[in-house]
Design a protein around this motif. Sequence first.
Motif, short mmCIF file in Angstrom:
data_model
loop_
_atom_site.label_atom_id
_atom_site.label_comp_id
_atom_site.label_asym_id
_atom_site.label_seq_id
_atom_site.Cartn_x
_atom_site.Cartn_y
_atom_site.Cartn_z
N VAL A 206 -35.96 -5.46 -23.12
CA VAL A 206 -37.25 -6.21 -22.79
C VAL A 206 -37.20 -7.29 -21.41
CG1 VAL A 206 -38.69 -5.99 -24.84
CG2 VAL A 206 -36.91 -7.96 -24.71
N MET B 235 -35.59 -6.58 -29.03
CA MET B 235 -36.78 -5.89 -28.84
C MET B 235 -38.17 -6.77 -28.74
SD MET B 235 -36.97 -6.86 -32.17
CE MET B 235 -38.23 -6.68 -33.11
N ALA B 236 -38.13 -8.23 -28.64
CA ALA B 236 -39.05 -9.04 -28.44
C ALA B 236 -38.59 -10.41 -27.79
CB ALA B 236 -39.83 -9.25 -29.51
N VAL B 237 -39.19 -10.76 -26.68
CA VAL B 237 -39.14 -12.16 -26.39
C VAL B 237 -40.08 -12.93 -27.23
CG1 VAL B 237 -39.30 -13.71 -24.40
CG2 VAL B 237 -38.53 -11.45 -24.17
N ASP C 197 -42.36 -16.05 -27.88
CA ASP C 197 -43.39 -17.18 -27.01
C ASP C 197 -43.29 -18.40 -27.83
OD1 ASP C 197 -43.94 -15.26 -25.07
OD2 ASP C 197 -45.99 -14.45 -26.07
N SER C 198 -43.73 -18.09 -29.42
CA SER C 198 -43.68 -19.52 -30.16
C SER C 198 -43.56 -18.85 -31.57
CB SER C 198 -44.88 -20.19 -29.99
OG SER C 198 -46.24 -19.30 -30.42
N LEU C 199 -42.96 -19.94 -32.32
CA LEU C 199 -42.81 -19.86 -33.61
C LEU C 199 -43.64 -20.78 -34.49
CD1 LEU C 199 -38.86 -19.48 -33.82
CD2 LEU C 199 -40.72 -17.66 -34.04
N GLN C 200 -44.29 -20.65 -35.46
CA GLN C 200 -45.07 -21.47 -36.29
C GLN C 200 -44.59 -21.64 -37.70
OE1 GLN C 200 -49.05 -20.79 -35.50
NE2 GLN C 200 -50.11 -22.57 -36.66
N VAL C 201 -44.39 -22.77 -38.23
CA VAL C 201 -43.56 -22.98 -39.60
C VAL C 201 -44.82 -23.93 -40.45
CG1 VAL C 201 -41.76 -23.57 -41.13
CG2 VAL C 201 -41.37 -22.25 -38.92
N ASP C 202 -45.12 -23.25 -41.62
CA ASP C 202 -45.91 -24.21 -42.37
C ASP C 202 -47.11 -24.87 -41.43
OD1 ASP C 202 -44.72 -23.58 -44.72
OD2 ASP C 202 -43.32 -25.22 -44.47
N GLY D 123 -43.75 -18.87 -42.04
CA GLY D 123 -44.14 -18.77 -40.94
C GLY D 123 -44.50 -17.62 -40.16
N SER D 124 -44.70 -17.56 -38.63
CA SER D 124 -45.11 -16.45 -38.11
C SER D 124 -44.35 -16.55 -36.75
CB SER D 124 -46.53 -16.15 -38.07
OG SER D 124 -47.37 -17.62 -37.57
N THR D 125 -44.53 -15.50 -35.80
CA THR D 125 -43.94 -15.48 -34.51
C THR D 125 -44.99 -14.94 -33.63
OG1 THR D 125 -42.93 -13.17 -34.41
CG2 THR D 125 -41.52 -14.82 -35.68
N ILE D 126 -45.00 -15.46 -32.58
CA ILE D 126 -45.91 -14.78 -31.40
C ILE D 126 -45.13 -14.42 -30.05
CG2 ILE D 126 -47.69 -15.15 -29.95
CD1 ILE D 126 -48.96 -17.08 -31.94
N SER D 127 -45.03 -12.99 -29.80
CA SER D 127 -44.42 -12.69 -28.76
C SER D 127 -45.28 -11.66 -27.97
CB SER D 127 -43.12 -11.53 -29.32
OG SER D 127 -42.41 -12.35 -30.02
N THR D 128 -45.29 -12.04 -26.53
CA THR D 128 -46.14 -11.32 -25.56
C THR D 128 -45.38 -9.92 -24.97
OG1 THR D 128 -47.06 -13.23 -24.87
CG2 THR D 128 -47.43 -11.05 -23.59
N ILE D 129 -44.24 -10.26 -25.04
CA ILE D 129 -43.43 -9.28 -24.45
C ILE D 129 -42.45 -8.44 -25.59
CG2 ILE D 129 -41.34 -8.70 -22.92
CD1 ILE D 129 -42.19 -11.09 -21.14
N LYS D 130 -42.59 -7.33 -25.88
CA LYS D 130 -41.87 -6.64 -26.91
C LYS D 130 -42.21 -4.93 -26.88
CE LYS D 130 -46.32 -7.63 -29.52
NZ LYS D 130 -47.13 -8.43 -30.37
N LEU E 34 -45.39 -10.13 -37.53
CA LEU E 34 -44.02 -10.63 -37.94
C LEU E 34 -44.01 -12.18 -38.43
CD1 LEU E 34 -42.77 -9.25 -34.34
CD2 LEU E 34 -42.25 -8.40 -36.34
N ILE F 243 -41.98 -15.18 -40.45
CA ILE F 243 -40.53 -15.71 -40.83
C ILE F 243 -40.51 -16.20 -42.30
CG2 ILE F 243 -39.07 -17.81 -40.18
CD1 ILE F 243 -40.94 -18.32 -37.62
#
Lengths: 96, 96, 96, 96, 96
Positions: free
Chosen positions: A47, A79-81, A83-88, D8-15, D24, D26
């Motif tokens: 990627v 397989m992915a870059v 952008d952001s992670l969100q926890v709780d 939590g969760s992840t955000i990826s534009t490039i994938k 996806l 966490i």
Amino acid sequence: MLIAKVIGSTISTIKDEKLQGKKLMICREADESGEPTGKPYVAVDTVDAGVGDLVLTAHGSSGRQTFLTKDAPVDAVIMAVIDSLQVDGDVSYRKS
Amino acid sequence: MLIAKVIGSTISTIKDEKLQGKKLMICREADESGEPTGKPYVAVDTVDAGVGDLVLTAHGSSGRQTFLTKDAPVDAVIMAVIDSLQVDGDVSYRKS
Amino acid sequence: MLIAKVIGSTISTIKDEKLQGKKLMICREADESGEPTGKPYVAVDTVDAGVGDLVLTAHGSSGRQTFLTKDAPVDAVIMAVIDSLQVDGDVSYRKS
Amino acid sequence: MLIAKVIGSTISTIKDEKLQGKKLMICREADESGEPTGKPYVAVDTVDAGVGDLVLTAHGSSGRQTFLTKDAPVDAVIMAVIDSLQVDGDVSYRKS
Amino acid sequence: MLIAKVIGSTISTIKDEKLQGKKLMICREADESGEPTGKPYVAVDTVDAGVGDLVLTAHGSSGRQTFLTKDAPVDAVIMAVIDSLQVDGDVSYRKS
């Protein structure tokens, strides 16, 4: 998948022919804030990730489920870059 | 893949027939400077690596994705000899 | 593959039908001198290994790449008996 | 499978294109009481799990045995939401 | 395979359809005396094992090589109930 920080790259002249032209990046597993916590391993970049990026890596046979790594002797792929992670409910990492 | 240092070799007379003629090398996982840090494991050499070389090893079913290891009961393969490693823009290892 | 010492055996009456007649040996991972260092695991013997032997074990789907273990629910196989190990030019283990 | 808490969760534009539209999440490995004990990893959600849920995750090639993850470069999948866990006859966890 | 003690069970209403009707047991890795030493994980029972039994579990794709787990998103299966373990010629565990 593992959250990982890309920390470097590898150069190899002598290698399996299926690795020709592939970018083999050095990664370190990271926590949900993007801080590297683990030891280094090497993954094929699919990627266009760069050093410093936080990425996701897939391992084992799952590392061969991309166009670039099909049937190759590789066991880890970026397989992915991220952008952001969100926890709780809070953002724990945002790409700068 | 793991960065690994080749530290030795194994000799076995009694073995699965698909292992005949294969070089089974003893490796230890290494860090991004090429220093061995892990415990020993054994990988099939497919790139004519020698003791002292820093190499990449692929594991699991990915270890069977080379001409030499196809369908064999082996779960680790040396598939590249490392020339150099670069971390955060600096060379952290160069083959001597 | 792991270097392992065979330390014992298991007996099971109730088991998957594909395990009928297979020898399930207890192994412990060993270092390059043949000293056991790890915790016990169980592997199918395909090379008539005995208690006390130093062996190589292959894991995961690679453990099913032998005549005896094909399509069976087993994830570790003994596929070689070690005669000797050599590290940095010296013999570190020799079968007695 | 691992018992895991979704944190939590992840955000990826490039994938990888096969990840388009997939959630996806966490996760952190948890014990039989539902307490998180391990480090974070990322799994594809296939059962509409939410942050705070205790779930089961399947790994490796088994992570690709769902309709949503077939042939995708993913090595972990959330395939069940846990209602309750029972240990030695007592309820050790119950979904609130 | 791992030697494991069955310590409990899981209940899930929301799960992958291929898990319908399967018994998902909580196991803990055990040593050669049958004492639990590891953290909990979950495996599909295929041999009618009960809480308190010492069993063998197969992992990864090998966990899908039984009639009950074929093509299902599960990565661990109980495929044998242990009657006895023998280490260095002595019985180290016998089912009571």
